[in-house]
Design a protein around this motif. Structure first.
Motif, PDB file in Angstrom:
ATOM      1  N   MET A 104       0.864  -1.160  -0.063  1.00 26.76           N
ATOM      2  CA  MET A 104       0.008  -0.166   0.340  1.00 26.76           C
ATOM      3  C   MET A 104       0.891   1.273   0.138  1.00 26.76           C
ATOM      4  SD  MET A 104      -3.096   1.010   2.780  1.00 26.76           S
ATOM      5  CE  MET A 104      -3.745   2.480   2.557  1.00 26.76           C
ATOM      6  N   HIS A 105       1.841   1.271   0.767  1.00 29.33           N
ATOM      7  CA  HIS A 105       2.631   2.321   1.052  1.00 29.33           C
ATOM      8  C   HIS A 105       3.841   2.559  -0.055  1.00 29.33           C
ATOM      9  CE1 HIS A 105      -0.055   3.530   4.261  1.00 29.33           C
ATOM     10  NE2 HIS A 105       0.231   2.265   4.819  1.00 29.33           N
ATOM     11  N   ASN A 106       3.977   1.754  -0.880  1.00 27.81           N
ATOM     12  CA  ASN A 106       5.071   1.785  -1.836  1.00 27.81           C
ATOM     13  C   ASN A 106       6.366   1.388  -1.333  1.00 27.81           C
ATOM     14  OD1 ASN A 106       3.417   2.029  -4.208  1.00 27.81           O
ATOM     15  ND2 ASN A 106       3.128   4.219  -3.660  1.00 27.81           N
ATOM     16  N   GLU A 107       6.598   0.756  -0.438  1.00 28.91           N
ATOM     17  CA  GLU A 107       7.918   0.653   0.273  1.00 28.91           C
ATOM     18  C   GLU A 107       8.428  -0.880   0.448  1.00 28.91           C
ATOM     19  OE1 GLU A 107       6.866   1.309   4.690  1.00 28.91           O
ATOM     20  OE2 GLU A 107       5.446  -0.232   4.476  1.00 28.91           O
ATOM     21  N   TYR A 108       7.952  -1.750  -0.267  1.00 28.51           N
ATOM     22  CA  TYR A 108       8.756  -3.199  -0.147  1.00 28.51           C
ATOM     23  C   TYR A 108       9.596  -3.174  -1.490  1.00 28.51           C
ATOM     24  CZ  TYR A 108       6.266  -4.189   3.818  1.00 28.51           C
ATOM     25  OH  TYR A 108       5.702  -4.320   5.362  1.00 28.51           O
ATOM     26  N   ALA A 109       9.173  -2.767  -2.496  1.00 24.85           N
ATOM     27  CA  ALA A 109      10.003  -2.976  -3.706  1.00 24.85           C
ATOM     28  C   ALA A 109      11.117  -2.371  -3.943  1.00 24.85           C
ATOM     29  CB  ALA A 109       9.214  -2.874  -5.119  1.00 24.85           C
ATOM     30  N   PHE A 110      11.438  -0.988  -3.786  1.00 22.63           N
ATOM     31  CA  PHE A 110      12.327  -0.244  -3.914  1.00 22.63           C
ATOM     32  C   PHE A 110      12.923   0.586  -2.563  1.00 22.63           C
ATOM     33  CE2 PHE A 110       9.916  -0.293  -8.078  1.00 22.63           C
ATOM     34  CZ  PHE A 110      10.999  -0.998  -8.714  1.00 22.63           C
ATOM     35  N   ASP A 111      14.101   1.170  -2.780  1.00 25.40           N
ATOM     36  CA  ASP A 111      14.434   1.792  -1.298  1.00 25.40           C
ATOM     37  C   ASP A 111      13.627   2.823  -1.034  1.00 25.40           C
ATOM     38  OD1 ASP A 111      15.321   3.130  -3.664  1.00 25.40           O
ATOM     39  OD2 ASP A 111      17.452   3.421  -3.003  1.00 25.40           O
ATOM     40  N   VAL A 112      13.629   2.971   0.445  1.00 24.33           N
ATOM     41  CA  VAL A 112      12.790   4.019   1.248  1.00 24.33           C
ATOM     42  C   VAL A 112      13.819   4.436   2.187  1.00 24.33           C
ATOM     43  CG1 VAL A 112      10.531   3.151   0.646  1.00 24.33           C
ATOM     44  CG2 VAL A 112      11.875   2.144   2.525  1.00 24.33           C
ATOM     45  N   GLN A 113      13.365   5.722   2.723  1.00 23.67           N
ATOM     46  CA  GLN A 113      14.383   6.235   3.802  1.00 23.67           C
ATOM     47  C   GLN A 113      13.711   5.696   5.005  1.00 23.67           C
ATOM     48  OE1 GLN A 113      14.982  10.422   3.563  1.00 23.67           O
ATOM     49  NE2 GLN A 113      16.916  10.216   4.176  1.00 23.67           N
ATOM     50  N   SER A 114      14.502   5.290   5.891  1.00 23.82           N
ATOM     51  CA  SER A 114      14.159   4.945   7.405  1.00 23.82           C
ATOM     52  C   SER A 114      13.925   6.057   8.261  1.00 23.82           C
ATOM     53  CB  SER A 114      15.183   3.870   7.960  1.00 23.82           C
ATOM     54  OG  SER A 114      16.275   4.570   8.373  1.00 23.82           O
ATOM     55  N   GLU A 115      13.600   5.893   9.351  1.00 25.57           N
ATOM     56  CA  GLU A 115      13.250   6.991  10.259  1.00 25.57           C
ATOM     57  C   GLU A 115      14.459   7.488  10.783  1.00 25.57           C
ATOM     58  OE1 GLU A 115      10.403   6.196  13.286  1.00 25.57           O
ATOM     59  OE2 GLU A 115       8.766   5.650  11.910  1.00 25.57           O
ATOM     60  N   GLU A 116      15.554   6.682  10.859  1.00 31.00           N
ATOM     61  CA  GLU A 116      16.976   7.073  11.130  1.00 31.00           C
ATOM     62  C   GLU A 116      17.699   7.811   9.895  1.00 31.00           C
ATOM     63  OE1 GLU A 116      18.356   3.087  12.195  1.00 31.00           O
ATOM     64  OE2 GLU A 116      16.853   3.053  13.883  1.00 31.00           O
ATOM     65  N   GLY A 117      17.048   8.018   8.934  1.00 34.30           N
ATOM     66  CA  GLY A 117      17.619   8.763   7.707  1.00 34.30           C
ATOM     67  C   GLY A 117      18.457   7.904   6.686  1.00 34.30           C
ATOM     68  N   THR A 118      18.538   6.664   7.224  1.00 36.98           N
ATOM     69  CA  THR A 118      19.314   5.825   6.033  1.00 36.98           C
ATOM     70  C   THR A 118      18.454   5.275   4.924  1.00 36.98           C
ATOM     71  OG1 THR A 118      18.947   3.762   7.405  1.00 36.98           O
ATOM     72  CG2 THR A 118      20.964   4.833   7.708  1.00 36.98           C
ATOM     73  N   TRP A 119      18.769   4.909   3.640  1.00 39.84           N
ATOM     74  CA  TRP A 119      18.110   4.309   2.831  1.00 39.84           C
ATOM     75  C   TRP A 119      18.105   2.800   2.987  1.00 39.84           C
ATOM     76  CZ3 TRP A 119      15.064   6.787  -0.451  1.00 39.84           C
ATOM     77  CH2 TRP A 119      15.222   8.367  -0.502  1.00 39.84           C
ATOM     78  N   VAL A 120      16.943   2.316   3.228  1.00 41.63           N
ATOM     79  CA  VAL A 120      17.059   0.922   2.962  1.00 41.63           C
ATOM     80  C   VAL A 120      16.766   0.127   1.543  1.00 41.63           C
ATOM     81  CG1 VAL A 120      16.678   0.732   5.561  1.00 41.63           C
ATOM     82  CG2 VAL A 120      14.809   0.541   4.080  1.00 41.63           C
ATOM     83  N   GLN A 121      17.385  -0.740   1.541  1.00 41.31           N
ATOM     84  CA  GLN A 121      16.929  -1.484   0.229  1.00 41.31           C
ATOM     85  C   GLN A 121      15.560  -2.263  -0.187  1.00 41.31           C
ATOM     86  OE1 GLN A 121      19.610  -2.934  -2.274  1.00 41.31           O
ATOM     87  NE2 GLN A 121      20.571  -1.134  -1.958  1.00 41.31           N
ATOM     88  N   GLY A 122      15.081  -2.131  -1.218  1.00 39.84           N
ATOM     89  CA  GLY A 122      13.684  -2.853  -1.663  1.00 39.84           C
ATOM     90  C   GLY A 122      14.120  -4.232  -1.727  1.00 39.84           C
ATOM     91  N   LEU A 123      12.970  -5.051  -1.968  1.00 37.27           N
ATOM     92  CA  LEU A 123      13.313  -6.429  -2.215  1.00 37.27           C
ATOM     93  C   LEU A 123      13.496  -6.469  -3.742  1.00 37.27           C
ATOM     94  CD1 LEU A 123      10.176  -8.056  -0.232  1.00 37.27           C
ATOM     95  CD2 LEU A 123      12.162  -8.041   0.441  1.00 37.27           C
ATOM     96  N   ARG A 124      13.153  -5.651  -4.526  1.00 44.00           N
ATOM     97  CA  ARG A 124      13.629  -6.035  -5.993  1.00 44.00           C
ATOM     98  C   ARG A 124      15.077  -5.804  -5.941  1.00 44.00           C
ATOM     99  NH1 ARG A 124      11.050  -5.965 -10.595  1.00 44.00           N
ATOM    100  NH2 ARG A 124      12.379  -5.577 -12.306  1.00 44.00           N
ATOM    101  N   GLN A 125      15.522  -4.546  -5.229  1.00 44.53           N
ATOM    102  CA  GLN A 125      17.022  -4.358  -5.439  1.00 44.53           C
ATOM    103  C   GLN A 125      17.878  -5.610  -4.594  1.00 44.53           C
ATOM    104  OE1 GLN A 125      15.716  -0.694  -3.496  1.00 44.53           O
ATOM    105  NE2 GLN A 125      16.550   0.165  -5.011  1.00 44.53           N
TER     106      GLN A 125
END
Ligand SMILES: Nc1ncnc2c1ncn2[C@@H]1O[C@H](COP(=O)(O)OP(=O)(O)OP(=O)(O)O)[C@@H](O)[C@H]1O
Ligand SMILES: [Mg+2]
Length: 540
Positions: free
Chosen positions: A201-222
């Protein structure tokens, strides 16, 4: 090496649990509710959890007149003689003492508790070997999901058991549910325990998103390259650089059933009359009900209502509200029917699918599409399982499928759970090899029958009494598990319980970071060409 000793058992009852007196050198501040400890009896070892901590005094006079500003020296002098601490423990599993390996082989692991130890059995900290004995070692379908709160060693989840039944990940906002879901999904992909369909729903699992700590975390596709296919409802998403999707999903009007509309009763603000009208339309027109309703002009509608004794005003309102759904640009009059079949074909080949909603991320879109897609896929799975039952050919055995949904209470609240495909999947267990992974902040909103069917539950911190109760629906020994949930940190700590773990345990969630990507074999993103080839192979 002997385990580190904490105290001795002084009291107990099979039902109520055991009481141990802590050794003088042992402070209550070093222990936490939910800690994993071992009681060494004469014949058995009891793998247990700490359920309570208490302070005691052997001399009541001391409490009536406690020493004013007791120096550390005085406190130490009193400890163990006049004052002491006790721990309540709840044995969860037991195993005969002796050569662990033989017993593990013969018994297939620790057994349910059937007895209690005698007085003065020793209470010890669990060591690395105990964690291994109870939770298994990494490898095969065993996947490290975190570490004990006070130690640095892996606690494993048996992912083949995890996917056997529907599961839930709960916790307040920001406790780390989505992060842990990524860890679990990666584990399922990595170990091949099942194939995944993720309603993102929130477009967060496929590609990278920024965490609350500010780092970018990878998506499953990546992380997993072309093993993960990305579908989107949003046409614009297809053209984003570096975030290409593999296919755009369309829904046909003819695929919308009454069940889908009833699920949206709250979102569409449908009255009970409107709901009755939906039933009436279905009785009259069958599968063509929606098409028929939408093609009625005012005159037809009036005639229909007169003939069937329906309330015209509310029928008009229903028509208006459904037209609103159909204005969405992902709804077509007749969608190419095989879009969803292509998804099933991909799942059959062991691909995992993330369905993104893009701009269409209102609850209404999410619920409508997730319900339609899930119903079709489940019907296909039902046919596959029936075929497999007939042929008994291993090649016909469908791969187990895990469907991940966020905001699960919207699909599984008591009213919806009775009507929707999601409700049936959650209730019928794994009959058709399809299970749910539900993610929710408010488990109390989920139907209690569904909650009691969840095999494995993973809960971050919850504070509402009703939410904690809901997570523990159908679990014995709720009292201390409740404290175990309450005492979790607000971020990154969870209580694991149920089907995939031999006993409940609190863990610090495995970090979803560079180290993790390396460990799950994070292949570099293959060139775009490979996807095209994959798609060609899949869809012809
Ligand atoms: N296992 C983890 N690895 C890395 N970071 C984590 C982990 N767990 C929690 N965090 C941190 O906590 C933040 C919140 O986690 P997450 O987004 O998973 O919360 P959530 O429970 O899904 O919240 P919401 O209900 O609002 O969606 C993350 O952005 C990250 O900074
Ligand atoms: Mg989240």
């Amino acid at each position: 090496m002997p385990r580190h000793r904490l105290g001795v058992i002084t009291d107990g009852a099979f039902n109520a649990g055991l009481t141990a007196r802590l050794d003088p050198g042992c402070s209550t501040e070093g222990l936490r509710i939910g800690d994993f400890v071992v009681v060494e009896g004469a014949e058995n070892m009891y793998f247990s959890m700490i359920s309570d901590l208490q302070l005691r005094a052997s001399d009541p006079n001391l409490l009536a007149d406690p020493p004013r500003d007791a120096s550390p020296f005085i406190r130490r002098a009193l400890t163990g003689t006049s004052t002491y601490a006790t721990v309540q423990i709840k044995p969860m599993l037991m195993m005969p003492k002796g050569d662990e390996l033989t017993f593990l082989d013969e018994l297939g692991g620790p057994q349910p508790v059937r007895t209690i130890p005698m007085h003065f059995a020793t209470l010890c900290e669990a060591d690395e070997a105990d964690f291994g004995t109870v939770f298994g070692h990494e490898g095969g379908k065993n996947f490290a999901i975190g570490t004990p709160l006070t130690m640095d060693l892996p606690v494993c989840l048996a992912l083949d058991r995890f996917v056997e039944r529907s599961t839930g990940i709960f916790g307040q906002s920001g406790t780390g549910k989505s992060m842990l879901a990524r860890v679990l999904l990666s584990g399922i992909i990595r170990t091949g325990a099942a194939v995944n369909l993720i309603f993102d729903m929130h477009n967060e699992y496929a590609f990278d998103v920024q965490s609350e700590e500010g780092t970018w975390v990878q998506g499953l596709r990546q992380l997993f390259g072309s093993r993960v296919l990305v579908y989107s409802l949003d046409r614009e998403a297809a053209s984003r650089t570096g975030r290409n999707v593999d296919a755009i999903l369309r829904i046909g009007q003819n695929q919308i059933e009454t069940e889908d509309v009833l699920l949206l009763a709250e979102e569409l603000d449908l009255s009970s009359t409107a709901r009755a009208n939906v039933g009436l339309l279905e009785d009259t027109f069958g599968a063509e009900w929606l098409h028929q309703l939408l093609s009625m002009g005012p005159v037809d509608l009036e005639a229909f209502c007169r003939e069937r004794n329906a309330h015209q005003g509310s029928m008009e309102a229903l028509q208006r509200k459904l037209r609103e759904i159909l204005r969405r640009d992902y709804v077509m009059e007749r969608a190419p029917t095989d879009a969803i079949n292509a998804m099933v074909a991909a799942l059959d080949q062991g691909k995992h699918i993330v369905l993104q909603f893009g701009r269409h991320n209102q609850l209404l879109d999410y619920m409508l599409v997730a319900n339609i897609v899930t119903r079709h896929i489940r019907n296909q799975y039902r046919k596959k399982v029936e075929k497999y039952e007939e042929t008994k050919d291993a090649g016909d055995r469908p791969r187990p499928l895990v469907i991940t949904i966020e905001e699960a209470h919207k699909f599984l609240n008591p009213a919806a759970a009775r009507q929707t495909t999601f409700g049936s999947i959650a209730r019928e267990l794994r009959k058709f090899m399809v299970t749910l992974m539900v993610i929710d902040q408010r488990p109390s909103g989920i139907d209690s029958e569904v909650m009691s069917q969840l095999g494995t539950r993973v809960s971050g911190k919850l504070t509402e009494e009703s939410d904690i109760e809901a997570v523990l629906t159908g679990v014995s020994g709720r009292g201390f598990l409740r404290s175990a949930i309450e005492s979790l940190n607000t971020r990154g700590e969870v209580l694991l319980l149920g089907h995939a773990v031999p006993m409940p345990i609190q863990v610090r969630s495995r970090r979803y970071d560079e180290t993790f990507y390396q460990a799950v074999g994070g292949q570099p993103e293959p060139a775009r060409r490979d996807y095209q080839q994959d798609l060609k192979d899949l869809f012809g």
